[in-house]
Design an enzyme around this catalytic site. Structure first.
Site, PDB file in Angstrom:
ATOM      1  N   SER A  31       0.831  -1.361   0.145  1.00  0.00           N
ATOM      2  CA  SER A  31      -0.024  -0.237  -0.048  1.00  0.00           C
ATOM      3  C   SER A  31       0.863   1.111  -0.142  1.00  0.00           C
ATOM      4  CB  SER A  31      -0.985   0.172   1.260  1.00  0.00           C
ATOM      5  OG  SER A  31      -1.781  -0.975   1.217  1.00  0.00           O
ATOM      6  N   HIS A  62      -3.757   0.173  -5.139  1.00  0.00           N
ATOM      7  CA  HIS A  62      -3.108  -0.954  -5.864  1.00  0.00           C
ATOM      8  C   HIS A  62      -3.432  -1.081  -7.324  1.00  0.00           C
ATOM      9  CE1 HIS A  62      -1.399  -2.938  -2.118  1.00  0.00           C
ATOM     10  NE2 HIS A  62      -2.527  -2.334  -1.608  1.00  0.00           N
ATOM     11  N   HIS A  84      -5.033  -9.475  -2.512  1.00  0.00           N
ATOM     12  CA  HIS A  84      -5.178  -9.981  -1.093  1.00  0.00           C
ATOM     13  C   HIS A  84      -6.380 -10.950  -0.999  1.00  0.00           C
ATOM     14  CE1 HIS A  84      -3.964  -5.560  -1.136  1.00  0.00           C
ATOM     15  NE2 HIS A  84      -3.314  -5.826   0.063  1.00  0.00           N
ATOM     16  N   TYR A  86      -8.565 -11.143   1.391  1.00  0.00           N
ATOM     17  CA  TYR A  86      -9.845 -10.404   1.507  1.00  0.00           C
ATOM     18  C   TYR A  86     -10.499  -9.942   0.510  1.00  0.00           C
ATOM     19  CZ  TYR A  86      -7.405  -6.057   1.379  1.00  0.00           C
ATOM     20  OH  TYR A  86      -6.645  -4.977   0.958  1.00  0.00           O
ATOM     21  N   GLU A  87      -9.879  -9.860  -0.816  1.00  0.00           N
ATOM     22  CA  GLU A  87     -10.535  -9.376  -1.710  1.00  0.00           C
ATOM     23  C   GLU A  87     -11.458 -10.532  -2.315  1.00  0.00           C
ATOM     24  OE1 GLU A  87      -8.317  -6.870  -4.633  1.00  0.00           O
ATOM     25  OE2 GLU A  87      -6.670  -7.563  -3.170  1.00  0.00           O
ATOM     26  N   ALA A 114       2.147  -2.503   4.284  1.00  0.00           N
ATOM     27  CA  ALA A 114       2.027  -1.749   5.514  1.00  0.00           C
ATOM     28  C   ALA A 114       1.412  -2.678   6.535  1.00  0.00           C
ATOM     29  CB  ALA A 114       0.929  -0.633   4.829  1.00  0.00           C
ATOM     30  N   MET A 212      -2.453  -7.749   6.790  1.00  0.00           N
ATOM     31  CA  MET A 212      -3.574  -8.499   6.025  1.00  0.00           C
ATOM     32  C   MET A 212      -2.915  -9.313   4.521  1.00  0.00           C
ATOM     33  SD  MET A 212      -6.868  -6.049   6.269  1.00  0.00           S
ATOM     34  CE  MET A 212      -6.959  -5.269   7.659  1.00  0.00           C
ATOM     35  N   SER A 213      -1.553  -9.410   4.642  1.00  0.00           N
ATOM     36  CA  SER A 213      -0.795  -9.878   3.384  1.00  0.00           C
ATOM     37  C   SER A 213       0.353 -10.521   3.636  1.00  0.00           C
ATOM     38  CB  SER A 213      -0.606  -8.638   2.571  1.00  0.00           C
ATOM     39  OG  SER A 213       0.486  -7.765   3.056  1.00  0.00           O
ATOM     40  N   ASN A 236       0.271   2.708  11.392  1.00  0.00           N
ATOM     41  CA  ASN A 236      -0.411   3.294  12.603  1.00  0.00           C
ATOM     42  C   ASN A 236      -0.161   2.191  13.925  1.00  0.00           C
ATOM     43  OD1 ASN A 236      -1.963   1.265  10.537  1.00  0.00           O
ATOM     44  ND2 ASN A 236      -2.902   0.825  12.477  1.00  0.00           N
ATOM     45  N   HIS A 248      -8.049   3.346   6.393  1.00  0.00           N
ATOM     46  CA  HIS A 248      -7.163   3.350   5.511  1.00  0.00           C
ATOM     47  C   HIS A 248      -6.645   4.542   5.065  1.00  0.00           C
ATOM     48  CE1 HIS A 248      -5.733   1.181   2.052  1.00  0.00           C
ATOM     49  NE2 HIS A 248      -6.283   1.959   1.216  1.00  0.00           N
TER      50      HIS A 248
HETATM   51  N1  HPA Z   1      -4.166  -3.997  11.152  1.00  0.00           N
HETATM   52  C1  HPA Z   1      -4.005  -4.750   9.834  1.00  0.00           C
HETATM   53  N2  HPA Z   1      -3.599  -4.469   8.557  1.00  0.00           N
HETATM   54  C2  HPA Z   1      -3.106  -3.211   8.567  1.00  0.00           C
HETATM   55  C3  HPA Z   1      -2.905  -2.196   9.451  1.00  0.00           C
HETATM   56  C4  HPA Z   1      -3.538  -2.801  10.815  1.00  0.00           C
HETATM   57  O1  HPA Z   1      -3.373  -2.073  11.817  1.00  0.00           O
HETATM   58  N3  HPA Z   1      -2.448  -1.298   9.299  1.00  0.00           N
HETATM   59  C5  HPA Z   1      -2.054  -1.373   7.946  1.00  0.00           C
HETATM   60  N4  HPA Z   1      -2.576  -2.505   7.548  1.00  0.00           N
END
Ligand code: HPA
Length: 273
Positions: A31, A62, A84, A86-87, A114, A212-213, A236, A248
């Site tokens: 990302s 993406h 991903h 989740y897609e 990320a 998530m990846s 974050n 996001h």
């Molecule tokens: N959790 C999951 N995936 C992420 C996060 C998070 O806090 N930040 C960026 N991708």
């Protein structure tokens, strides 16, 4: 022939007529990092939509291009845009591009992402080499009949991350004076961010970052004996740590703020790979 192998072969055959990725360094841009691809010299870019069997990206930030070219004089094959779980794709579908890279003769894979910081010492903007990982996605791309052409039924994960390339990456960071932490990445399936309770759990079992990846790609790369390293940009603090809600937009904002540092590091590592 196994269905998945057949598809990978078909895709690799299609690409081989357009690009020569033999001995290239493969990169997956996470990302917000997509614009590193703009620095590629003599790029040959192919949209995922043109490539047989390639999944399509559906996430903002993406783009969905496979780009061959050189960066710092090194041959690189970039995936600008990650797919991903989740897609809605299967684990086997999202990892097809990695297996195709292997068939094309890519010699090492460099994954970026990320991630949310679980380790309290990791503030947003921290870069972290993934030393080890926890697969908490509830699925595994190696599930199902083993594809012998790629690797063995029970691949070792003790040395999932390439020691040789990790050392190169670590020394590079030290040499150019960019601070990079080391840690354990824990993958959730998403797309919802984790709950504060899940993050407490992640912290207790030894995770430093969550995302998530990346884990599916790491598993497949290890299985087919493609040396791999990975780096996270902590965008974050994970859920519940500050009490603030996650978005996001925040992820994109932080990657934008550290992008130059991240790009410099990735380029310098590529230079020494
Ligand atoms: N959790 C999951 N995936 C992420 C996060 C998070 O806090 N930040 C960026 N991708």
């Amino acid at each position: 022939m196994n269905d998945i192998y057949q598809k990978c072969k078909e895709t690799a055959d299609y690409l081989r007529e357009r690009i020569d990725a033999k001995d290239a360094i493969g990169l997956v841009l996470g990302s917000g990092l997509g614009d590193l691809a703009d620095e590629i010299v003599d790029p040959i870019s192919i949209d995922y939509s043109e490539i047989p069997n390639f999944p399509q990206t559906t996430v903002k930030g993406h783009e969905g291009k496979l780009i061959l070219g050189t960066l710092n004089g090194k041959k690189v094959l970039f995936m600008k845009g990650r797919i991903h779980y989740y897609e809605g794709y299967t684990m086997q579908e999202i990892t097809l591009p990695i297996r195709v890279m292997k068939l094309l003769g890519v010699r090492v894979l460099f994954l970026t992402n990320a991630a949310g910081g679980v380790n309290r010492k990791f503030k947003p903007g921290t870069l972290m080499f993934i030393d080890d990982f926890i697969n908490y996605m509830g699925d595994n791309p190696l599930r199902g009949p083993n594809i012998e052409e790629f690797g063995e039924r029970f691949p070792d994960m003790t040395k999932a991350i390439s020691a040789e390339y990790s050392t190169i990456a670590k020394l590079t960071a030290e040499e150019i004076g960019i601070e990079v932490k080391h840690g354990v990445y824990m993958a959730f399936s998403g797309p919802s961010y984790e709950t504060p309770a899940e993050i407490k759990f992640a912290e207790r079992i030894g995770a430093d970052a969550v995302g998530m990846s990346t884990v599916p790609e790491l598993l497949v790369a290890r299985h087919c004996n493609l040396p791999v390293i990975a780096i996270s940009c902590i965008t974050n603090l994970a859920a519940g740590i500050t009490g603030e809600e996650l978005s996001h937009e925040e992820v994109i904002e932080t990657t934008n703020a550290v992008k130059e540092k991240f790009k410099t590091l990735v380029k310098e590592i590529i230079n020494r790979m």
